[in-house]
Write a protein that holds these residues in place. Structure first.
Motif, short mmCIF file in Angstrom:
data_model
loop_
_atom_site.label_atom_id
_atom_site.label_comp_id
_atom_site.label_asym_id
_atom_site.label_seq_id
_atom_site.Cartn_x
_atom_site.Cartn_y
_atom_site.Cartn_z
N SER A 37 0.81 -1.22 0.00
CA SER A 37 0.00 0.00 0.00
C SER A 37 0.85 1.27 0.00
CB SER A 37 -0.94 0.02 1.21
OG SER A 37 -0.19 0.04 2.41
N HIS A 38 2.19 1.15 -0.03
CA HIS A 38 3.07 2.32 -0.02
C HIS A 38 2.83 3.16 -1.28
CE1 HIS A 38 6.52 4.90 0.47
NE2 HIS A 38 6.88 4.60 -0.77
N GLN A 39 2.71 4.46 -1.08
CA GLN A 39 2.52 5.39 -2.19
C GLN A 39 3.61 6.44 -2.13
OE1 GLN A 39 -1.51 6.24 -0.65
NE2 GLN A 39 -2.12 6.13 -2.79
N GLU A 40 4.24 6.71 -3.25
CA GLU A 40 5.25 7.77 -3.31
C GLU A 40 4.60 9.10 -3.00
OE1 GLU A 40 9.07 8.44 -3.30
OE2 GLU A 40 8.32 6.49 -3.94
N GLY A 41 5.25 9.90 -2.19
CA GLY A 41 4.71 11.21 -1.84
C GLY A 41 3.79 11.18 -0.63
N LYS A 42 3.55 10.01 -0.07
CA LYS A 42 2.74 9.86 1.14
C LYS A 42 3.67 9.39 2.24
CE LYS A 42 -1.69 10.16 -0.37
NZ LYS A 42 -2.93 10.43 0.29
N PHE A 43 3.55 9.99 3.41
CA PHE A 43 4.51 9.76 4.48
C PHE A 43 3.85 9.10 5.70
CE2 PHE A 43 5.96 13.36 1.98
CZ PHE A 43 7.25 12.98 1.67
N HIS A 44 4.70 8.51 6.50
CA HIS A 44 4.30 7.90 7.76
C HIS A 44 4.95 8.70 8.87
CE1 HIS A 44 2.81 4.04 5.93
NE2 HIS A 44 3.45 4.60 4.93
N LEU A 45 4.13 9.29 9.73
CA LEU A 45 4.65 10.15 10.79
C LEU A 45 4.34 9.58 12.16
CD1 LEU A 45 3.63 13.70 9.53
CD2 LEU A 45 5.79 12.51 9.18
N LYS A 46 5.25 9.83 13.08
CA LYS A 46 5.05 9.50 14.49
C LYS A 46 5.08 10.82 15.27
CE LYS A 46 7.03 6.98 18.39
NZ LYS A 46 8.14 6.10 18.81
N LEU A 47 3.98 11.14 15.94
CA LEU A 47 3.89 12.36 16.73
C LEU A 47 3.93 11.99 18.21
CD1 LEU A 47 0.82 14.08 15.00
CD2 LEU A 47 3.20 14.16 14.30
N THR A 48 4.80 12.65 18.94
CA THR A 48 4.84 12.52 20.40
C THR A 48 4.51 13.90 20.94
OG1 THR A 48 6.53 10.81 20.22
CG2 THR A 48 6.20 11.81 22.39
N ILE A 49 3.38 14.01 21.62
CA ILE A 49 2.88 15.32 22.04
C ILE A 49 2.68 15.36 23.55
CG2 ILE A 49 0.95 16.94 21.85
CD1 ILE A 49 0.43 15.77 19.04
N ASN A 50 3.24 16.38 24.17
CA ASN A 50 2.99 16.68 25.57
C ASN A 50 2.10 17.92 25.59
OD1 ASN A 50 4.67 14.65 26.57
ND2 ASN A 50 6.46 15.94 26.32
N SER A 51 0.89 17.76 26.06
CA SER A 51 -0.06 18.87 26.09
C SER A 51 -0.97 18.74 27.29
CB SER A 51 -0.89 18.89 24.81
OG SER A 51 -1.95 19.80 24.92
#
Length: 86
Positions: A37-51
């Motif tokens: 399912s990988h698509q060029e121009g589409k990214f996988h992000l990991k967000l670590t948020i302290n709020s």
């Protein structure tokens, strides 16, 4: 769009809409390069948020809020997103 531009946009949009004490955004796209399912121009992000603001709500409400802020980016540039709330 390159990954550095996307990270800057994501960070700026989230900080403009949510009070965040600390945010870390990591590119995890390399973990998914061989997936069908990988698509060029589409990214996988990991967000670590302290709020403290998000900590006052449930994880589901917080996640929905983040998805609403990043609606366009999720549709256009993000294939997968991992959100860790501290």
């Amino acid at each position: 769009m390159n990954i550095n531009e996307l990270i800057a946009i994501v960070k700026n949009k989230l900080q403009a809409e949510i009070v965040i004490q600390n945010i870390k955004i990591e590119d995890k796209s390399f973990l998914h390069k061989k997936h069908k399912s990988h698509q060029e121009g589409k990214f996988h992000l990991k967000l670590t948020i302290n709020s403290e603001e998000l900590a006052k709500t449930s994880k589901i409400v917080s996640t929905k809020r983040i998805y609403n802020v990043l609606d366009f980016e999720l549709k256009e540039y993000i294939h997968s997103i991992q959100i860790l709330l501290n």
